[in-house]
Motif scaffolding. Structure first.
Motif, short mmCIF file in Angstrom:
data_model
loop_
_atom_site.label_atom_id
_atom_site.label_comp_id
_atom_site.label_asym_id
_atom_site.label_seq_id
_atom_site.Cartn_x
_atom_site.Cartn_y
_atom_site.Cartn_z
N UNK A 170 0.84 -1.20 0.00
CA UNK A 170 0.00 0.00 0.00
C UNK A 170 0.88 1.25 0.00
N UNK A 171 0.36 2.32 -0.60
CA UNK A 171 1.05 3.62 -0.60
C UNK A 171 0.18 4.60 0.19
N UNK A 172 0.70 5.04 1.33
CA UNK A 172 -0.10 5.92 2.19
C UNK A 172 0.15 7.40 1.91
N UNK A 173 1.15 7.71 1.07
CA UNK A 173 1.40 9.10 0.71
C UNK A 173 2.05 9.89 1.83
N UNK A 174 2.02 11.23 1.71
CA UNK A 174 2.72 12.08 2.68
C UNK A 174 1.78 13.07 3.37
N UNK A 175 0.50 12.71 3.45
CA UNK A 175 -0.47 13.55 4.14
C UNK A 175 -0.78 12.95 5.50
N UNK A 176 -0.60 13.75 6.56
CA UNK A 176 -0.87 13.28 7.92
C UNK A 176 -2.36 13.03 8.12
N UNK A 177 -2.67 11.93 8.81
CA UNK A 177 -4.07 11.58 9.06
C UNK A 177 -4.26 11.12 10.50
N UNK A 178 -4.98 11.89 11.28
CA UNK A 178 -5.46 11.48 12.61
C UNK A 178 -4.43 10.77 13.48
N UNK A 179 -3.21 11.26 13.47
CA UNK A 179 -2.14 10.64 14.26
C UNK A 179 -1.90 9.18 13.89
N UNK A 180 -2.31 8.81 12.68
CA UNK A 180 -2.12 7.44 12.21
C UNK A 180 -1.06 7.38 11.13
N UNK A 181 -1.16 8.26 10.15
CA UNK A 181 -0.20 8.31 9.04
C UNK A 181 0.65 9.58 9.15
N UNK A 182 1.95 9.43 8.97
CA UNK A 182 2.86 10.57 9.01
C UNK A 182 2.98 11.25 7.66
#
Length: 209
Positions: A170-182
């Protein structure tokens, strides 16, 4: 063989001895692109020793069945398809021999998900190693994969330490989300990346990816 990723230290074996006060586990995950070929396991062990790792979660072992194997310095636990299916996927753990006595249980959930619980003086640590379906696989197979992880999570105590590692494709990108993704991911987020983030949010996991 891809390089080991996600190398982390976990403080789990406290000791009254000043020289061993903060003993830690070095943990990594690796997509090995098959351990079925001669010499591949030996190469993995050499890299484990060179990097001074205690545990490696392994993806894409291409090994048949559910079993364990003992080598001179390590134990290998693996989960793969049965003999009636092609040699594909496969997950496992390669752990140092001194940890064998700390293994409470191994659950070979499928050829994409395996669970290992270690008992420590600070409580249990639950490890889930995964190998997610690649982009060309259909959504039904992806849903089945996440459901297998959910079953293990729901049956695990919330008081235990949890480590989920592996290749989520998976590619989560570089956008922060709800203290889950950096914000330091590579490429743009794809649908599988959104699925992974939604999964982390659902189970309340912070600083996951």
């Amino acid at each position: 063989m891809r390089k080991a990723t996600g190398n982390h230290l976990i403080n789990v074996f406290p000791s009254k001895s000043p020289s061993n006060k903060n003993k830690k586990l070095a943990v990594a995950t690796w997509n090995v692109r098959s351990l079925a070929m001669p010499g591949k396991l030996e190469n993995l062990e050499k890299e484990k020793k060179r990097l001074n790792l205690d545990i490696i979660g392994i993806s894409e072992t291409n090994m048949i069945g559910n079993d364990e194997r003992e080598t001179e310095e390590n134990y290998l636990f693996y989960s793969g398809p049965d003999a009636n299916h092609p040699k594909r996927n496969g997950v496992g753990f390669l752990i140092s021999k001194h940890l064998k006595g700390h293994v409470n249980c191994i659950i070979p959930k499928s050829d994409r998900v395996i669970f290992m619980q270690l008992k420590t003086k600070k409580g249990n640590i639950n490890f889930i190693q995964v190998y997610a379906p690649t982009a060309e696989k259909d959504d039904e197979e992806v849903e089945k994969f996440y459901e297998e992880i959910k079953v293990l999570l729901k049956n695990a105590s919330k008081e235990d330490c949890l480590v989920v590692l592996g290749d989520f494709n998976a590619k989560v990108g570089n956008e922060e989300v709800n203290n889950v993704a950096g914000k330091y991911g590579l490429c743009q987020r794809n649908m599988r990346g959104s699925k992974l983030i939604d999964f982390c949010i659902e189970f309340g996991r912070r600083n996951c990816v």
